[in-house]
Design an enzyme around this catalytic site. Structure first.
Site, PDB file in Angstrom:
ATOM      1  N   ASP A   7      37.914  42.861  33.217  1.00 58.02           N
ATOM      2  CA  ASP A   7      39.163  43.625  33.282  1.00 58.02           C
ATOM      3  C   ASP A   7      40.251  42.594  33.557  1.00 58.02           C
ATOM      4  O   ASP A   7      40.444  42.174  34.690  1.00 58.02           O
ATOM      5  CB  ASP A   7      39.089  44.661  34.409  1.00 58.02           C
ATOM      6  CG  ASP A   7      40.349  45.504  34.484  1.00 58.02           C
ATOM      7  OD1 ASP A   7      40.997  45.710  33.437  1.00 58.02           O
ATOM      8  OD2 ASP A   7      40.695  45.948  35.593  1.00 58.02           O
ATOM      9  N   GLU A  68      38.762  44.290  28.211  1.00 56.83           N
ATOM     10  CA  GLU A  68      39.651  45.422  27.977  1.00 56.83           C
ATOM     11  C   GLU A  68      40.724  45.027  26.976  1.00 56.83           C
ATOM     12  O   GLU A  68      41.323  43.958  27.071  1.00 56.83           O
ATOM     13  CB  GLU A  68      40.305  45.881  29.286  1.00 56.83           C
ATOM     14  CG  GLU A  68      41.074  47.180  29.098  1.00 56.83           C
ATOM     15  CD  GLU A  68      41.603  47.726  30.413  1.00 56.83           C
ATOM     16  OE1 GLU A  68      40.784  48.152  31.243  1.00 56.83           O
ATOM     17  OE2 GLU A  68      42.829  47.720  30.604  1.00 56.83           O
ATOM     18  N   ASP A 141      39.661  46.912  40.056  1.00 55.15           N
ATOM     19  CA  ASP A 141      39.464  46.000  38.923  1.00 55.15           C
ATOM     20  C   ASP A 141      37.983  45.652  38.737  1.00 55.15           C
ATOM     21  O   ASP A 141      37.514  45.463  37.625  1.00 55.15           O
ATOM     22  CB  ASP A 141      40.259  44.705  39.130  1.00 55.15           C
ATOM     23  CG  ASP A 141      41.672  44.981  39.594  1.00 55.15           C
ATOM     24  OD1 ASP A 141      42.581  44.922  38.763  1.00 55.15           O
ATOM     25  OD2 ASP A 141      41.845  45.287  40.790  1.00 55.15           O
TER      26      ASP A 141
END
Lengths: 179, 179
Positions: A7, A68, A141
């Protein structure tokens, strides 16, 4: 399949490693965050992210990296930092010859909660359940990185099955006797 | 001072090396473009940009790297690619301990043409004149990279002079006898 989920972020870059195949229980192998100081220069921050991710890749040897996908609909400044951190993650993986797959936040949320609009708490709760953890990984996260890895295992396997089915169908057709 | 200017992009990443100090004629040392195939995967493209920029850094050994600062006001897809390419450029420089400076497109245009709203042709014409070239470097990304390097030499030196003046002023003040 062992997947490293990333992430991306300059201040906190979530990382999570999950082992699994679709239809079997998943196993968390590692989770954490690569941090860089907000007051450091951008070059220094990107070098720290590279070093941090390299250490994760060295230690866990994933077969695939899921990152991501960054969109620019939000805050401009944040998005640039996220795009730069994601570039470093993609570069680190590709340099090792590892396949890199990008998943949107909606795809990740839909994969683990059933809804592309789920909030952080819901994603954290499902990650905790799916990986049989005692508590949701902190910070968010880190949980998001695990969700990315789970998303990739499930979506990746489904895509593979489809490809295999198509390949089998084509193969069967070409093997039909031409009479 | 030798500066490597980088106009970041996934398809064409402009690179230009200029030697100079403010108030003296500038000299172009090298100019070119690092290209990656538009149909390649993002990871492959970032690896190619890294390899290309490393080759330029190895060959020309700049003291400073100037990179165009990316804004997200334009096309979303293009901006993401530009941000990713710029992250690789910043990373390559910072990993070698080279100072990295970011300049906005307006700063660069204003530095070489006197107007922050100058068009590509005007920037190309001034780069050609300032570096005493026979023709504007092609493609525009290469000319823009040279303009970035020139901008940095002029602004960097101006900024240095200001810092030196401020430092000298402060130093003079602290050296005043306290009577």
């Amino acid at each position: 399949m062992r997947v490293l989920g990333v992430d991306p972020g300059l201040t906190r870059c979530g990382v999570g490693v999950v082992d699994g195949t679709a239809g079997r229980p998943l196993a968390m192998v590692g989770v954490g965050v690569v941090r860089t100081p907000a007051d450091a220069e951008i070059g220094r921050r990107l070098v720290l992210i590279e070093q941090g991710l390299e250490a994760w890749l060295d230690e866990y040897r994933p077969e695939v990296v899921a990152v991501e996908r960054v969109f620019s609909q939000h805050n401009v400044r944040t998005v640039m930092g996220t795009a730069q951190a994601s570039a470093v993650a993609i570069l680190c993986a590709a340099r090792r010859g590892l396949p890199v797959h990008l998943h949107t936040p909606s795809e990740v949320k839909a994969a683990v909660t059933g809804s592309g609009r789920a909030d952080k708490a819901q994603v954290g709760a499902m990650v905790t359940r799916l990986l049989r953890l005692d508590a949701p990984p902190k910070p968010a996260d880190a949980a998001d990185a695990l969700a990315l890895a789970i998303c990739h295992i499930w979506r990746g396997t489904a895509a593979n099955r489809l490809q295999q089915a198509v390949a089998a169908h084509k193969s069967a057709r070409t093997q039909e006797p031409v009479t």
